[in-house]
Design a protein around this motif. Structure first.
Motif, PDB file in Angstrom:
ATOM      1  N   ASP A 101       0.840  -1.346  -0.047  1.00  0.00           N
ATOM      2  CA  ASP A 101       0.200   0.052  -0.031  1.00  0.00           C
ATOM      3  C   ASP A 101       0.874   1.449  -0.210  1.00  0.00           C
ATOM      4  O   ASP A 101       1.272   1.584   1.057  1.00  0.00           O
ATOM      5  CB  ASP A 101      -0.807  -0.080   1.163  1.00  0.00           C
ATOM      6  N   THR A 102       1.146   1.747  -1.172  1.00  0.00           N
ATOM      7  CA  THR A 102       1.931   3.032  -1.288  1.00  0.00           C
ATOM      8  C   THR A 102       1.494   4.229  -0.863  1.00  0.00           C
ATOM      9  O   THR A 102       1.939   5.291  -0.554  1.00  0.00           O
ATOM     10  CB  THR A 102       2.470   3.312  -2.746  1.00  0.00           C
ATOM     11  N   SER A 103      -0.016   4.316  -0.457  1.00  0.00           N
ATOM     12  CA  SER A 103      -0.557   5.493   0.036  1.00  0.00           C
ATOM     13  C   SER A 103      -0.301   5.552   1.499  1.00  0.00           C
ATOM     14  O   SER A 103      -0.491   6.590   2.155  1.00  0.00           O
ATOM     15  CB  SER A 103      -1.998   5.192   0.015  1.00  0.00           C
ATOM     16  N   LEU A 104       0.557   4.542   2.157  1.00  0.00           N
ATOM     17  CA  LEU A 104       0.801   4.717   3.453  1.00  0.00           C
ATOM     18  C   LEU A 104       2.030   5.954   3.614  1.00  0.00           C
ATOM     19  O   LEU A 104       2.263   6.155   4.836  1.00  0.00           O
ATOM     20  CB  LEU A 104       1.453   3.464   4.086  1.00  0.00           C
ATOM     21  N   TYR A 105       2.528   6.357   2.429  1.00  0.00           N
ATOM     22  CA  TYR A 105       3.743   7.409   2.514  1.00  0.00           C
ATOM     23  C   TYR A 105       3.467   8.417   1.428  1.00  0.00           C
ATOM     24  O   TYR A 105       2.980   8.238   0.437  1.00  0.00           O
ATOM     25  CB  TYR A 105       4.980   6.825   2.582  1.00  0.00           C
ATOM     26  N   ALA A 106       3.763   9.644   2.005  1.00  0.00           N
ATOM     27  CA  ALA A 106       3.577  10.697   0.940  1.00  0.00           C
ATOM     28  C   ALA A 106       4.570  10.866  -0.270  1.00  0.00           C
ATOM     29  O   ALA A 106       4.199  10.821  -1.318  1.00  0.00           O
ATOM     30  CB  ALA A 106       3.671  12.021   1.485  1.00  0.00           C
ATOM     31  N   THR A 107       5.867  10.348  -0.052  1.00  0.00           N
ATOM     32  CA  THR A 107       6.841  10.308  -0.817  1.00  0.00           C
ATOM     33  C   THR A 107       8.277   9.527  -0.526  1.00  0.00           C
ATOM     34  O   THR A 107       8.026   9.161   0.670  1.00  0.00           O
ATOM     35  CB  THR A 107       7.531  11.679  -1.461  1.00  0.00           C
ATOM     36  N   HIS A 108       8.855   8.922  -1.389  1.00  0.00           N
ATOM     37  CA  HIS A 108      10.144   8.392  -0.887  1.00  0.00           C
ATOM     38  C   HIS A 108      11.290   9.048  -1.836  1.00  0.00           C
ATOM     39  O   HIS A 108      11.527   9.238  -2.913  1.00  0.00           O
ATOM     40  CB  HIS A 108      10.183   6.973  -1.498  1.00  0.00           C
ATOM     41  N   ILE A 109      11.934   9.985  -0.815  1.00  0.00           N
ATOM     42  CA  ILE A 109      13.287  10.677  -1.293  1.00  0.00           C
ATOM     43  C   ILE A 109      14.593   9.709  -0.936  1.00  0.00           C
ATOM     44  O   ILE A 109      14.765   9.616   0.193  1.00  0.00           O
ATOM     45  CB  ILE A 109      13.509  11.922  -0.615  1.00  0.00           C
ATOM     46  N   GLY A 110      15.290   9.124  -1.949  1.00  0.00           N
ATOM     47  CA  GLY A 110      16.103   8.093  -1.848  1.00  0.00           C
ATOM     48  C   GLY A 110      16.842   7.910  -2.972  1.00  0.00           C
ATOM     49  O   GLY A 110      16.886   8.724  -3.878  1.00  0.00           O
ATOM     50  N   PHE A 111      17.285   6.307  -3.389  1.00  0.00           N
ATOM     51  CA  PHE A 111      18.352   6.193  -4.321  1.00  0.00           C
ATOM     52  C   PHE A 111      17.597   4.970  -5.206  1.00  0.00           C
ATOM     53  O   PHE A 111      16.905   4.208  -4.355  1.00  0.00           O
ATOM     54  CB  PHE A 111      19.539   5.971  -3.828  1.00  0.00           C
ATOM     55  N   ASP A 112      18.487   4.747  -6.464  1.00  0.00           N
ATOM     56  CA  ASP A 112      17.973   3.376  -7.018  1.00  0.00           C
ATOM     57  C   ASP A 112      19.265   2.761  -6.782  1.00  0.00           C
ATOM     58  O   ASP A 112      20.400   2.735  -7.371  1.00  0.00           O
ATOM     59  CB  ASP A 112      18.169   3.857  -8.608  1.00  0.00           C
TER      60      ASP A 112
END
Ligand code: AHR
Length: 321
Positions: free
Chosen positions: A125-136
């Motif tokens: 469920d990706t609605s559990l967070y607003a965004t992911h600021i990270g890496f590939d």
């Protein structure tokens, strides 16, 4: 001034304060961010924590910082305490990928926006967070593997690789392993002969490399470490075994921290794939946008690149971490 006039002025002032106070208090309300950090396992992590703290101060955001000492249970406790404190926004760097759904749902139910910073979670469920600021992280592993594939063109016979993995179950350990394996796939002479976790630390990197050397000795041609700290620990083990790092055993790692640049300049590390820890300013700007009700990108990817040892001396003076 007579008493009547003084009273009128005083009441006018009081009235103006009464009107102005809530407005200015609203306009200047400080955003409060709860930040659950993993710990201080590496040079990278320390730089990342410093970036978050200084960016919060510069942005006028109050940061409630919690160090989980590598334990998911400590992170879950910290997240629940941020909910109880009714913070405006939460930033989380999850130590491992799995096991977050329940607490993330609690954060969502409390209507607190969540920013995943650096590492991610495997929640469906990706609605559990607003965004992911990270890496590939997969790409970083691929870049490390591609460097070896190129270098292998100048080498003869089988190329035996030992791998120092990051923390078991963490996104960078899983993805950097996969990316590296994908990159070397078409090269049957490159083989990973041993692979074990060094938990992203220098001490563990050294200890596990000692075990690799004991078991495989001079059969080892290449060390691939999922971060610079483990590589630096392993370099010590290689030297103590009477071998030359970056010559007898090629050393490949990820992060691009100052310690790695120093090792490259000293001729002991062949290449480091950059993974910039300086995410603080981006996280704070995104938090402000979220709190202001603006739409933000679901995925924001940080800076990466490849630094072979030949470039280290030139790059070193401009390195910020
Ligand atoms: O999640 C990023 C990784 O975590 C870094 O590569 C490593 O050094 C750190 O501990």
């Amino acid at each position: 001034m007579n008493n009547n006039r003084r009273t009128v002025l005083a009441s006018a002032l009081a009235a103006s304060i009464a009107v102005a106070a809530p407005m200015s208090a609203f306009a200047q309300k400080k955003i409060v961010m709860g930040f659950s950090q993993i710990g201080a396992e590496s040079e990278w992590r320390t730089a990342n924590t410093n970036s978050m703290k200084s960016a919060a101060a510069a942005a006028g955001i109050e940061l409630k910082f919690s160090d989980a000492q590598q334990k998911q249970e400590n992170q879950i406790k910290a997240l629940r305490s941020f909910i109880a404190q009714k913070v405006d926004v939460i930033a989380l760097t999850p130590v491992v990928e799995s096991g977050w759904d329940t607490v993330l749902k609690e954060i969502k139910d409390a209507k607190i926006p969540l920013i995943l910073m650096d590492r991610s979670v495997d929640s469906k469920d990706t609605s559990l967070y607003a965004t992911h600021i990270g890496f590939d992280f997969v790409k970083q592993g691929e870049m490390a593997g591609q460097w070896l594939v190129e270098r292998a063109k100048t080498m003869k016979g089988d190329i035996n690789v030992v791998e120092l993995q990051g923390t078991v179950g963490s996104a960078p350990a899983i993805d950097r392993k996969k990316g590296f394996e994908d990159a070397i796939k078409g090269n049957s002479n490159i083989k990973i002969i041993r692979s074990q976790t060094g938990d992203f630390t220098r001490a563990k990197g050294k200890e596990v490399m000692e075990a690799f050397l004991k078991a495989e000795g001079k059969k080892i041609n290449v060390l691939y470490a999922h971060n610079d700290d483990m590589a630096i620990g392993a370099i010590q083990a290689i030297e103590e075994a009477g071998l030359k790092p970056a010559k007898d055993i090629l050393v490949i790692s990820v992060d691009g921290v100052k310690g790695a640049f120093e090792a490259m300049i000293a001729g002991k590390l062949n290449v480091s794939v950059e993974c910039s820890p300086l995410l603080g300013p981006l996280v704070m700007a995104t938090a402000k946008d979220i709190v202001a009700g603006k739409t933000v990108a679901r995925r924001i990817i940080g800076k990466d690149g490849v630094y072979p040892m030949e470039t280290a001396a030139k790059e070193f003076p401009s390195r910020q971490y």
